[in-house]
Design a protein around this motif. Structure first.
Motif, short mmCIF file in Angstrom:
data_model
loop_
_atom_site.label_atom_id
_atom_site.label_comp_id
_atom_site.label_asym_id
_atom_site.label_seq_id
_atom_site.Cartn_x
_atom_site.Cartn_y
_atom_site.Cartn_z
N THR A 65 21.41 28.06 -34.46
CA THR A 65 22.59 27.23 -35.14
C THR A 65 22.29 25.52 -34.30
OG1 THR A 65 23.80 28.26 -35.85
CG2 THR A 65 24.63 26.12 -34.88
N THR A 66 21.89 24.25 -34.74
CA THR A 66 21.73 22.97 -33.35
C THR A 66 22.81 21.76 -33.89
OG1 THR A 66 19.50 22.64 -35.22
CG2 THR A 66 18.99 23.65 -32.81
N SER A 67 23.45 22.45 -34.28
CA SER A 67 24.14 20.72 -34.72
C SER A 67 25.99 21.83 -35.03
CB SER A 67 23.77 20.36 -36.58
OG SER A 67 23.80 21.33 -37.44
N GLY A 68 26.38 21.18 -35.19
CA GLY A 68 28.07 21.27 -35.00
C GLY A 68 29.22 21.57 -33.61
N ASP A 127 26.84 18.36 -24.51
CA ASP A 127 26.53 17.76 -26.00
C ASP A 127 25.14 18.20 -26.01
OD1 ASP A 127 28.33 17.14 -27.41
OD2 ASP A 127 28.50 15.12 -25.58
N ARG A 178 19.96 16.26 -30.27
CA ARG A 178 18.28 16.84 -30.14
C ARG A 178 17.84 15.35 -31.34
NH1 ARG A 178 16.45 22.33 -29.96
NH2 ARG A 178 18.50 23.26 -29.31
N ASP A 209 14.02 13.71 -33.39
CA ASP A 209 13.63 14.07 -34.45
C ASP A 209 11.64 15.53 -34.21
OD1 ASP A 209 11.56 12.84 -34.08
OD2 ASP A 209 10.84 11.80 -36.02
N GLU A 222 18.37 10.05 -32.38
CA GLU A 222 19.12 11.73 -32.37
C GLU A 222 19.37 11.71 -33.69
OE1 GLU A 222 24.31 12.60 -32.65
OE2 GLU A 222 24.21 10.81 -31.88
N GLU A 223 18.71 13.52 -33.78
CA GLU A 223 18.94 13.54 -35.68
C GLU A 223 20.60 14.82 -36.01
OE1 GLU A 223 16.62 13.52 -38.37
OE2 GLU A 223 16.09 11.61 -36.84
N GLU A 224 20.86 15.83 -34.54
CA GLU A 224 21.77 16.24 -34.79
C GLU A 224 22.07 16.43 -33.28
OE1 GLU A 224 19.58 20.12 -36.48
OE2 GLU A 224 18.27 19.88 -35.32
N THR A 225 23.26 17.23 -33.40
CA THR A 225 23.55 17.29 -32.06
C THR A 225 24.59 18.53 -31.89
OG1 THR A 225 24.00 14.90 -31.28
CG2 THR A 225 25.46 16.74 -30.38
N LEU A 226 24.49 19.24 -30.55
CA LEU A 226 25.12 20.62 -31.30
C LEU A 226 25.75 20.77 -29.80
CD1 LEU A 226 25.87 23.94 -32.27
CD2 LEU A 226 23.88 24.32 -30.35
#
Length: 864
Positions: free
Chosen positions: A38-41, A53, A56, A58, A854-858
């Motif tokens: 899992t790489t977001s949320g 934080d 990530r 692309d 930024e594409e996604e943030t965990l």
């Protein structure tokens, strides 16, 4: 041992997986995709002090933001485990001599474990723990806690698909927690693959065993060509006489017999050691730095591309480590290339300084022949002293454990005892009057600086925080193994070079075997023992040289006699000379150097071997059939681009020249691989048409000369390429045969069923370049197909980076394959095409640039 040692154990296992995958597309998707992280949320993670934080882009490259070093390295461990845990687990089993514990009762695994246990990598790593600073121990512990936080309550199949495969054949009940020592031990694998002249030492002994002629051996080790290939530091004044060139001062006729049994099989035995970074003379690197007086921006530029083994996934993991508020309590703001399994950044830049690494190649190993006795003693200065023994237990998954007795002398472990029943025999010349060997021969001990505890782990964090030349020197003093050239540049305009490493000091012993480490040493004579190490303050260094740039590409560091003795066995400097020439051409033309210029140089494909051999080839008289092909060479621009017909013909001729010249007199294990050393050897032999190396020793009634060898090599090449690529030479292409084929260490080999290999191995891709070329996609001239050379790439620029010290966000980078270790991830291979074509990606560093990419943030949430 190669990285593919577990292929045999997974063959039957992989068949099971093929059946599972074939049963249902849905089942296949579940099995393959289950380990994807899992790489977001948001996710709550016990062990964190504050929220972290993980941003990530692309390409799936993470930039980690934390409030303190504990949380920063905890999160790095967590992220490494998310993307690369099986790679980490495999490495720690290798470095601790526990591969059979992972893969089962396989001979190759047990042999590898035996050699690593004999070296004692894990034992040395454990001894190093108490030498490290408390801060380093804290960072390593936090990293391990982060790895274990990710593994907590995860089954093996949820961590990596490799465990699903292995679990059908051997017991894979649970994943062992990560220990900080697992990270420290990884440095030993790095040190082994980058250790220096050990192969040359064995080649000298092997060549002497075949020829019984020290002058012929000397032909294989010509002096470094400093007049054409300048050293890294070019403005030194010799402070001492040049070192002994390494020719034994002995009466060949009186040499004692029996040393052939002492070195019997040492090449093969030590070949069982895993090469996690790669092996052979293609392992090296390019790096250079250009001062602001020559750049378009007025600020320095730095380039680096380490040449390492070709694997899937690639060796590097890109990441950024950022304290939200940089200060004394949390000083890290660094990005670059990391090794999964170790915290911090190995190569990269912080907010003030960028650094690159290349292999220095210092001589940090020596073989010692030991006169052993059946009562468990060995000879030292006329006295018998006890051999030290210990017992190692090798656990074997699914079988009984194996008890291994490890024996050592004052000089190190007796490596010939690891695998005693070996075939290759070599003979080293020894001083007259040496003790006669036992009936079974001498023993062979290996002295190696990495087998002494040190503080290299401290050096990683010191480099991450370095701000100037003094900081680099301080970090280098800790960076004991492996010995690496450091080039650096700062945002305030300084460029520099620093040589680190624990380098043995050897006494000068007159007469007999040279005492400089170029030949196996007589262990019974303490005059040949190491006399300490070179003080850190005496290691070569330079800042802001007059010419305004520094090139470090594995060539000699200084002129002969300048500074401490490091080795006689440098890379011969053809890559470094080409880089210098390209930089100087830009400067002479008044063209300011840019990041694009640096990248273009990294992808240069000019073949230095062509300058050496091509004139002689073009003078040959050949028949019309061969001449149709050799006409390609007359028009060839000496570049090795994928679509070049001349490149594939020349490479094939080169491989045949080496085979015809040396195969009759050198054992297969030390046959010419085709790199820089052999370019210089052949360059000098071309000036001696009747040198005995040209003669084929197997044709007793004939004496072959240079032109016969070259003629026959050209005829061979025409015939071989006609069979491989067709009769029309104009349709030949280098890329047809020169391909980079990344292979998974466990599930990538020929013994594994096709569907599994296709899942784990990225498709082979055509590339330009070659051995000793700036675009160093090396191939091994000792490898042949049924009747022709095998040009499959064996070493690569494992990444490429260019750092712009005037605008860090304008820097560029590219990784081989991609950042993920999961074959179902889009980031498993998403950089491979760009890498092969010489392209790079933007490298965001500042918070604003990272946010824009930024594409996604965990968000990792602290408990509470």
């Amino acid at each position: 041992m190669s990285a593919s040692l577990v292929r045999r154990v997974v063959t039957a296992v992989a068949v099971v997986l093929v059946v599972v995958l074939a049963a249902s597309t849905v089942t296949a998707a579940i099995v393959i995709r289950r380990p994807l992280p899992t790489t977001s949320g948001e996710t709550r993670i016990p062990g964190l002090g504050n929220d972290v934080d993980v941003v990530r882009d692309d390409l799936g490259i993470p930039q980690i933001y934390a409030d303190d070093p504990h949380d920063l390295f905890f999160a790095q461990g967590y992220v490494h485990a998310q993307d690369r845990f099986f790679e980490m687990d495999y490495r720690r089993h290798v470095t601790s001599g526990r591969v059979a514990e992972l893969v089962g009762d396989q001979e190759a695994a047990i042999q590898a474990d035996s050699v690593i246990r004999t070296f004692g990598w894990r034992r040395v790593a454990e001894q190093e723990w108490d030498l490290l600073s408390q801060q380093t121990r804290d960072h390593l512990t936090a990293y391990a806690d982060g790895v274990n936080a990710y593994l907590d309550r995860r089954t093996p199949s949820a961590a990596a698909i490799e465990y699903t495969v292995l679990g059908t054949q051997v017991s894979v009940e649970a994943i062992e927690p990560w220990d900080p020592i697992d990270s420290v031990a990884w440095l030993k694998a790095m040190a082994w693959d980058l250790r220096g002249n050990y192969d040359d030492e064995l080649l000298r002994a092997a060549a002497y065993g075949s020829t019984q002629d020290t002058s012929l051996v000397g032909d294989l080790f010509p002096p470094y060509p400093a007049e054409t290939n300048p050293p890294i530091i070019t403005d030194g004044t010799p402070s001492s006489p040049p070192p002994d060139p390494g020719t034994p001062d002995v009466d060949d006729a009186s040499l004692p017999a029996g040393s052939e049994d002492a070195l019997a099989g040492v090449v093969e035995a030590l070949g069982a050691v895993p090469h996690l970074l790669g092996e052979g003379d293609g392992i090296g690197s390019n790096s250079w730095v250009v001062g602001g007086e020559h750049t378009a921006s007025g600020d320095p530029l730095l380039a680096n591309d380490p040449h390492l083994g070709i694997t899937a996934p690639g060796l590097w993991y890109q990441a950024g480590l950022h304290c939200r508020d940089v200060g004394d309590e949390c000083p890290f703001d660094v990005a670059g290339y990391t090794f999964a399994g170790f915290p911090g950044v190995i190569i990269g830049h912080n907010d003030a300084l960028a650094w690159g690494l290349t292999n220095l190649g210092a001589d940090v190993t020596d073989f010692y022949l030991e006169r052993l006795f059946t009562d468990g003693t060995y000879l030292r200065d006329g006295e018998r002293v006890p051999v030290v023994e210990r017992t190692e237990t090798i656990e074997v998954n699914g079988a009984d454990p194996i008890q291994l007795t490890v024996r050592s002398t004052e000089h190190g472990p007796l490596v010939d005892e690891v695998l005693p029943d070996l075939e290759l025999a070599t003979e080293a010349p020894l001083p007259e009057g040496s003790p006669r060997p036992a009936r079974e021969g001498y023993g062979v001990a290996l002295a190696w600086t990495a087998l002494e505890p040190g503080r290299s782990a401290d050096a990683v964090f010191a480099m991450n925080l370095a701000q100037d030349a003094d900081d680099v020197a301080a970090a280098a003093a800790l960076f004991e193994v492996p010995s690496q050239n450091i080039v650096f540049a700062t945002t305030d305009g300084t460029i520099g070079y620093q040589a680190p490493g624990r380098i043995p000091v050897r006494a000068v012993v007159s007469g007999g075997t040279p005492s400089n480490g170029t030949w196996p040493q007589p262990g019974w004579d303490s005059r040949y023992d190491w006399q300490g190490t070179v003080p850190a303050e005496e290691m070569p260094a330079e800042t802001d040289p007059e010419e305004g740039f520094i090139v470090a590409a594995n060539q000699a560091v200084t002129e002969p006699g300048v500074g401490p003795f490091l080795t006689n066995d440098w890379d011969y400097g053809f890559r470094s000379a080409r880089i210098r020439a390209l930089l100087q051409a830009e400067i002479d033309a008044g063209r300011p150097i840019t990041a694009e210029t640096m990248s273009r140089i990294q992808n240069d494909t000019l073949d230095p071997a062509a300058d050496v051999l091509l004139p002689s080839l073009l003078d040959l008289e050949v028949d019309d059939f061969t001449g149709e092909a050799s006409a390609l060479l007359a028009d060839w621009d000496q570049r090795t681009d994928p679509d070049s017909a001349g490149a594939v013909l020349f490479a094939t001729v080169w491989a045949n020249v080496l085979r015809r010249t040396f195969a009759d007199q050198l054992p297969e294990a030390v046959a010419p691989s085709g790199g820089a050393q052999w370019i210089e050897v052949v360059r000098r032999l071309l000036e001696e048409p009747e040198n005995l190396w040209w003669d084929d020793a197997t044709t007793v009634a004939l004496v072959e000369t240079r032109d016969e060898v070259l003629h026959d090599a050209l005829v061979d090449a025409r015939r071989q390429l006609t069979a491989a690529l067709g009769a029309d030479p104009t349709r030949w292409r280098w890329g047809n045969l020169h391909r980079a084929a990344p292979e998974h260490a466990v599930l990538g080999g020929d013994g594994v069923p096709g569907p599994v290999r296709r899942l784990m191995n990225p498709s082979a891709i055509e590339v330009g370049g070659g051995s000793s070329i700036v675009d160093a996609t090396g191939w091994d001239a000792t490898q042949w197909g049924e009747a022709a050379p095998d040009f499959t790439v064996t070493a690569i620029p494992s990444m490429r980076m260019v750092v712009d010290l005037g605008d860090l966000d304008a820097s560029t980078w590219v990784n081989f394959t991609g950042n993920s270790g999961h074959p179902a991830s889009p980031h498993y291979t998403d950089q491979l095409r760009a890498w092969a074509e010489g392209d790079t990606y933007p490298w965001p560093f500042t918070r604003d640039a990272v946010a824009a990419a930024e594409e996604e943030t965990l968000r990792l949430l602290a408990p509470g």
